[in-house]
Design an enzyme around this catalytic site. Structure first.
Site, PDB file in Angstrom:
ATOM      1  N   CYS A 115     -58.427 178.898  20.727  1.00  0.00           N
ATOM      2  CA  CYS A 115     -57.162 178.923  21.472  1.00  0.00           C
ATOM      3  C   CYS A 115     -56.823 180.315  22.024  1.00  0.00           C
ATOM      4  O   CYS A 115     -56.041 180.431  22.963  1.00  0.00           O
ATOM      5  CB  CYS A 115     -56.025 178.426  20.591  1.00  0.00           C
ATOM      6  SG  CYS A 115     -56.259 176.708  20.109  1.00  0.00           S
ATOM      7  N   HIS A 252     -49.534 180.763  24.443  1.00  0.00           N
ATOM      8  CA  HIS A 252     -50.411 179.620  24.176  1.00  0.00           C
ATOM      9  C   HIS A 252     -49.531 178.480  23.675  1.00  0.00           C
ATOM     10  O   HIS A 252     -48.634 178.693  22.857  1.00  0.00           O
ATOM     11  CB  HIS A 252     -51.453 180.003  23.116  1.00  0.00           C
ATOM     12  CG  HIS A 252     -52.171 178.833  22.542  1.00  0.00           C
ATOM     13  ND1 HIS A 252     -52.814 177.918  23.338  1.00  0.00           N
ATOM     14  CD2 HIS A 252     -52.325 178.404  21.258  1.00  0.00           C
ATOM     15  CE1 HIS A 252     -53.342 176.975  22.565  1.00  0.00           C
ATOM     16  NE2 HIS A 252     -53.056 177.253  21.299  1.00  0.00           N
ATOM     17  N   ASN A 282     -51.676 170.747  23.358  1.00  0.00           N
ATOM     18  CA  ASN A 282     -52.386 172.010  23.140  1.00  0.00           C
ATOM     19  C   ASN A 282     -53.763 171.889  23.800  1.00  0.00           C
ATOM     20  O   ASN A 282     -54.605 171.112  23.339  1.00  0.00           O
ATOM     21  CB  ASN A 282     -52.505 172.248  21.626  1.00  0.00           C
ATOM     22  CG  ASN A 282     -53.244 173.521  21.283  1.00  0.00           C
ATOM     23  OD1 ASN A 282     -53.897 174.118  22.133  1.00  0.00           O
ATOM     24  ND2 ASN A 282     -53.154 173.928  20.031  1.00  0.00           N
TER      25      ASN A 282
END
Ligand code: UT7
Length: 325
Positions: A115, A252, A282
């Site tokens: 991520c 993020h 996500n």
């Protein structure tokens, strides 16, 4: 003092057509729209079609970024793709994107920091452009996390989605003063002691399989606000800016509660947070460039704005980038 800055010339994104809602997921696992919405802020996510590859998403995002930058692919000499879901174990997804775009100069490679991948890729590109070896970089975050999810695990399969985003960076000489555009400061961190809190239980060198994502969500959550706030503070100190000067916060997109917690800790107004996880979930390395793209399309970012990006992911890896648009 004259310095070389990496200026963001264009941004683009691409999402697969298929949308999966929380209600769709409730037909697969024991969950509800209310639980997912309350605990994460996510309502829906995009899922790649069979045969739709990470590179396909990345190529589409990169093309849009190049058009908006007004830069021909032959002028690009560096392609970095942040992904944890490459088309193949090797070669890098970046070389496939490079070839599809008709880029024949320079270098192309993948960055794997899950991520945090886009933050790592921006940091790498910025450092390479500063050396003078490269002049224009395509930095892409592209993922098809739907391929590595355990669709029977309600603790993880409700969180992730597929997509890609890209930016074009150009090395430009600047004065080194406060009016400089481009990337102003970057900070990346990792700590492998936390490897087992968020990982994939397979790989070519261990199981010879792709494996599935495993996460101790509660523990990741516990570390996230503290680690991210710390690295943001370091980045601000490095650049000489205060949190109050940030025009747009592009984090993020993992969990709305994490993003709000970080913004609160920093003292950044809620209306300055770019939140896209409601419709994207996500998307790992793709989430920051997807959010940058949405900010651009909604006219929430304009030339001269101070933009703060941050991420945390498996490893743990984490980091932040401060840039003037
Ligand atoms: O991008 C990489 C970084 N990742 C992250 O930042 C993720 C960080 N973690 C999180 O966002 C949150 O921890 C989650 C959203 C993953 C989970 O939220 P939580 O508030 O930490 O829930 P929990 O894991 O503590 O679970 C609470 C309860 C459990 O039931 P019991 O044991 O209390 O009976 C879970 O089994 O919720 C249950 N649960 C669910 N219930 C309905 C877990 N997943 C679901 C679900 N639907 N999808």
């Amino acid at each position: 003092m004259a310095v070389i800055r990496s200026v963001i010339r264009g941004v683009g994104a691409h999402l697969p057509k298929r949308i999966m809602t929380n209600d769709d997921l409730a037909k697969l696992v024991d969950t509800t729209d209310d639980w997912i919405t309350e605990r994460t802020g996510i309502k829906s996510r995009h899922i790649a079609a069979d045969g739709e590859l990470t590179s396909d998403l990345g190529i589409a995002a990169a093309r849009q970024a190049l058009v908006r930058a007004g830069i021909d692919p032959v002028e690009i000499d560096l392609v970095i793709c942040a992904t944890a879901t490459p088309d193949r174990t090797f070669p890098a997804t970046a070389v496939k994107i490079q070839a599809a775009l008709g880029v024949t100069k320079g270098a192309a490679f993948d960055v794997q920091a899950v991520c945090s991948g886009f933050i790592y890729a921006l940091t790498t590109a910025e450092a390479l452009l500063r050396t003078g070896q490269f002049h224009r970089a395509l930095v892409i975050g592209a993922e098809t996390f739907s391929r590595i999810l355990d669709w029977t695990d309600r603790g993880t399969c409700v969180l992730f989605g597929d997509g890609a985003g890209a930016v074009v960076l150009e090395a430009q000489p600047q004065t080194g003063g406060r009016e400089d555009r481009g990337i102003l400061a970057t900070r990346i961190r990792s700590d492998g002691r936390y490897e087992d809190l968020l990982y994939v239980d397979g790989g070519p060198g261990s199981t010879k399989t792709v494996g599935h994502l495993r996460m101790n969500g509660r523990e990741v959550f516990r570390h996230a606000v503290q680690k991210i706030s710390g690295v943001i503070e370091e980045t601000l100190v490095l650049s000489g800016y205060a949190a109050s000067e940030i025009d747009l916060f592009v984090p993020h997109q993992a969990n709305a509660r994490i993003l709000e917690g970080i913004a609160r800790k920093l003292g950044v107004d809620r209306d300055k947070i770019m939140m896209t996880l409601k419709r994207h979930g996500n998307t790992s390395a793709a989430s920051i460039p997807l959010a940058l793209n949405q900010a651009f399309e909604e006219h929430r970012v304009k030339e001269g704005n101070l933009v703060l990006m941050e991420a945390m992911g498996g490893g743990f890896t984490w980091g932040a980038v401060l840039a003037r648009w």
